[in-house]
Design a protein around this motif. Structure first.
Motif, short mmCIF file in Angstrom:
data_model
loop_
_atom_site.label_atom_id
_atom_site.label_comp_id
_atom_site.label_asym_id
_atom_site.label_seq_id
_atom_site.Cartn_x
_atom_site.Cartn_y
_atom_site.Cartn_z
N LEU A 1 0.87 -1.17 0.08
CA LEU A 1 0.07 0.06 0.04
C LEU A 1 0.92 1.33 0.02
O LEU A 1 1.96 1.21 0.57
CB LEU A 1 -0.89 -0.17 1.19
N THR A 2 0.30 2.40 -0.69
CA THR A 2 0.97 3.83 -0.31
C THR A 2 -0.28 4.42 0.08
O THR A 2 -1.33 4.34 -0.27
CB THR A 2 1.36 4.25 -1.73
N VAL A 3 0.27 5.26 1.28
CA VAL A 3 -0.72 6.21 1.83
C VAL A 3 -0.37 7.68 1.88
O VAL A 3 0.89 7.90 2.30
CB VAL A 3 -0.88 5.72 3.38
N LEU A 4 -1.25 8.23 1.35
CA LEU A 4 -0.95 10.03 1.18
C LEU A 4 -1.94 10.46 2.39
O LEU A 4 -2.95 10.24 2.54
CB LEU A 4 -1.16 10.36 -0.23
N VAL A 5 -1.25 11.83 2.76
CA VAL A 5 -2.24 12.83 3.68
C VAL A 5 -2.00 14.00 2.92
O VAL A 5 -0.99 14.66 2.54
CB VAL A 5 -1.81 12.80 4.99
N ALA A 6 -3.20 14.36 2.22
CA ALA A 6 -3.38 15.78 1.64
C ALA A 6 -3.94 16.83 2.57
O ALA A 6 -5.32 16.73 3.23
CB ALA A 6 -4.27 15.40 0.30
N HIS A 7 -3.55 18.13 2.66
CA HIS A 7 -3.80 19.13 3.33
C HIS A 7 -4.14 20.37 2.30
O HIS A 7 -3.48 20.92 1.74
CB HIS A 7 -3.06 19.60 4.50
N ALA A 8 -5.55 20.84 2.38
CA ALA A 8 -5.78 21.90 1.51
C ALA A 8 -5.19 23.37 2.07
O ALA A 8 -5.14 23.53 3.13
CB ALA A 8 -7.35 21.96 1.34
N SER A 9 -5.37 24.21 1.03
CA SER A 9 -4.88 25.51 1.12
C SER A 9 -5.90 26.22 2.04
O SER A 9 -7.20 25.86 2.26
CB SER A 9 -5.02 26.36 -0.15
N GLU A 10 -5.79 27.46 2.57
CA GLU A 10 -6.60 28.11 3.55
C GLU A 10 -7.81 28.42 2.72
O GLU A 10 -8.94 28.58 3.18
CB GLU A 10 -5.90 29.28 4.06
N GLY A 11 -7.55 29.07 1.59
CA GLY A 11 -8.83 29.82 0.86
C GLY A 11 -9.38 28.58 0.35
O GLY A 11 -10.94 28.63 0.37
N PHE A 12 -9.07 27.56 0.03
CA PHE A 12 -10.02 26.24 -0.42
C PHE A 12 -10.84 25.97 0.81
O PHE A 12 -11.80 25.51 0.67
CB PHE A 12 -9.12 25.10 -1.09
N SER A 13 -10.10 25.65 1.92
CA SER A 13 -10.72 25.21 3.10
C SER A 13 -11.84 26.14 3.69
O SER A 13 -12.90 25.78 3.78
CB SER A 13 -9.46 25.18 4.07
N ARG A 14 -11.44 27.32 3.61
CA ARG A 14 -12.69 28.18 4.14
C ARG A 14 -13.95 28.24 2.99
O ARG A 14 -15.06 28.29 3.39
CB ARG A 14 -12.08 29.83 3.95
N GLU A 15 -13.65 28.08 1.71
CA GLU A 15 -14.64 28.05 0.69
C GLU A 15 -15.60 26.76 0.79
O GLU A 15 -16.62 26.80 0.44
CB GLU A 15 -14.31 28.22 -0.74
N HIS A 16 -14.77 25.78 1.02
CA HIS A 16 -15.59 24.42 1.03
C HIS A 16 -15.79 23.91 2.61
O HIS A 16 -16.24 22.63 2.53
CB HIS A 16 -14.74 23.33 0.24
#
Length: 304
Positions: free
Chosen positions: A209-224
């Motif tokens: 398996l390959t496991v990734l953790v993705a964190h969004a930008s501040e702007g994207f996070s506020r918008e969504h």
């Protein structure tokens, strides 16, 4: 004399640090945590036979006192990440030494807080009469807006940025791309600013398996922030697959998570709390693991 009693709200790094400082000085201390586990934003999840840090990905040890406490508490469970952080074009970025706990970063708080009376799954409603027991002082390490609500004072501002996160598990071998870089940071991105490969944490990820953790930008996070998680996590997933050269058909599991108080964006001076309350969150310092630990210790110093 009868020892003074303190109620600590939150079993994250700041709460554990404040509690240990008070306990070492003879106070009776009880830590109350609303979730089932310790760690706060040092959050770890077991999924598909893997152990994944979906909050704080790693921690630094720039402060000598913090480093000494961690090394003593963690022993052989303290590990270093050797692979680099790069930009989208593969250029190495300055990150400094990065560390993690072998069994999950949430275990860092448990190690540092060994011996404390920590009661999880407890909702605190504020006041000095907590869960039927009187206390002389309440030390809150909850984010400032939550602390204000608990203390019964107006919430004037929210100095925190949210962060939308996606934990991605792939039926895909640990490829050459992932083996040679730990994370990709792209501060210019409107969607995904951080993605990291958890395979670099020894013994955490199941074979194949390959496991990734993705964190969004501040702007994207506020918008969504209030959108359907399946919508915004799909966007983060597609971008991560492009950066890490992983085929979409290999996806095995996706787990979205909202961090509503992920990072301090502006410094304010906490004020208006009742005289028996102290605020000891990372608003007093910076949004790093060790900074929260230092903030908890320093915030209770005048009590000692």
């Amino acid at each position: 004399m009868k020892p003074k009693r303190a109620a600590i709200i939150g079993a994250g790094m700041a709460g554990v640090s404040a509690a240990k400082s008070l306990a070492a000085s003879g106070w009776e201390v009880v830590v109350f945590e609303k979730s089932r586990g310790w760690g706060g934003r040092c959050a770890t999840k077991g999924i598909e036979g893997c152990v994944v840090d979906h909050g704080a990905q790693y921690f630094t040890m720039r402060d000598a006192s913090f480093e000494a406490a961690v090394r003593e508490a963690c022993g052989d469970s303290l590990r270093a990440i050797d692979a680099p952080v790069v930009d989208p074009d593969g250029r190495h970025l300055e990150a400094g030494p990065m560390f993690y706990h072998a069994d999950g970063n949430n275990r860092l708080a448990r190690a540092l807080g060994a011996g404390l009376d920590v009661r999880t799954g407890v909702e605190v409603n504020g006041g000095l009469e907590i869960v039927g027991a009187p206390f002389d002082t309440v030390v809150s390490t909850a984010p400032w807006p939550q602390t204000c609500k608990l203390a019964g004072i107006p919430v004037v501002s929210n100095p925190y940025a949210p962060c939308l996160a996606a934990l991605l598990v792939y039926d895909f071998p640990w490829t050459q791309v992932a083996r040679h870089r730990y994370a990709v940071r792209d501060e210019a991105s409107n969607e995904l600013t951080w993605s990291a490969c958890e395979n670099h944490k020894t013994g955490r990820i199941a074979d194949g398996l390959t496991v990734l953790v993705a964190h969004a930008s501040e702007g994207f996070s506020r918008e969504h922030l209030e959108d359907d998680p399946s919508d915004w996590s799909a966007i983060l997933r597609r971008r991560a697959e492009q950066l890490w050269n992983i085929p979409p058909t290999a996806l095995r599991h996706i787990h979205p998570h909202r961090w509503r108080f992920a990072r301090v964006t502006q410094k304010i001076a906490p004020s208006g709390l009742p005289s028996d309350w102290i605020f000891a969150g990372d608003l007093l310092s910076a949004s790093r693991v060790e900074s929260a630990w230092i903030a908890g210790r320093n915030a209770v110093a005048h009590l000692l």
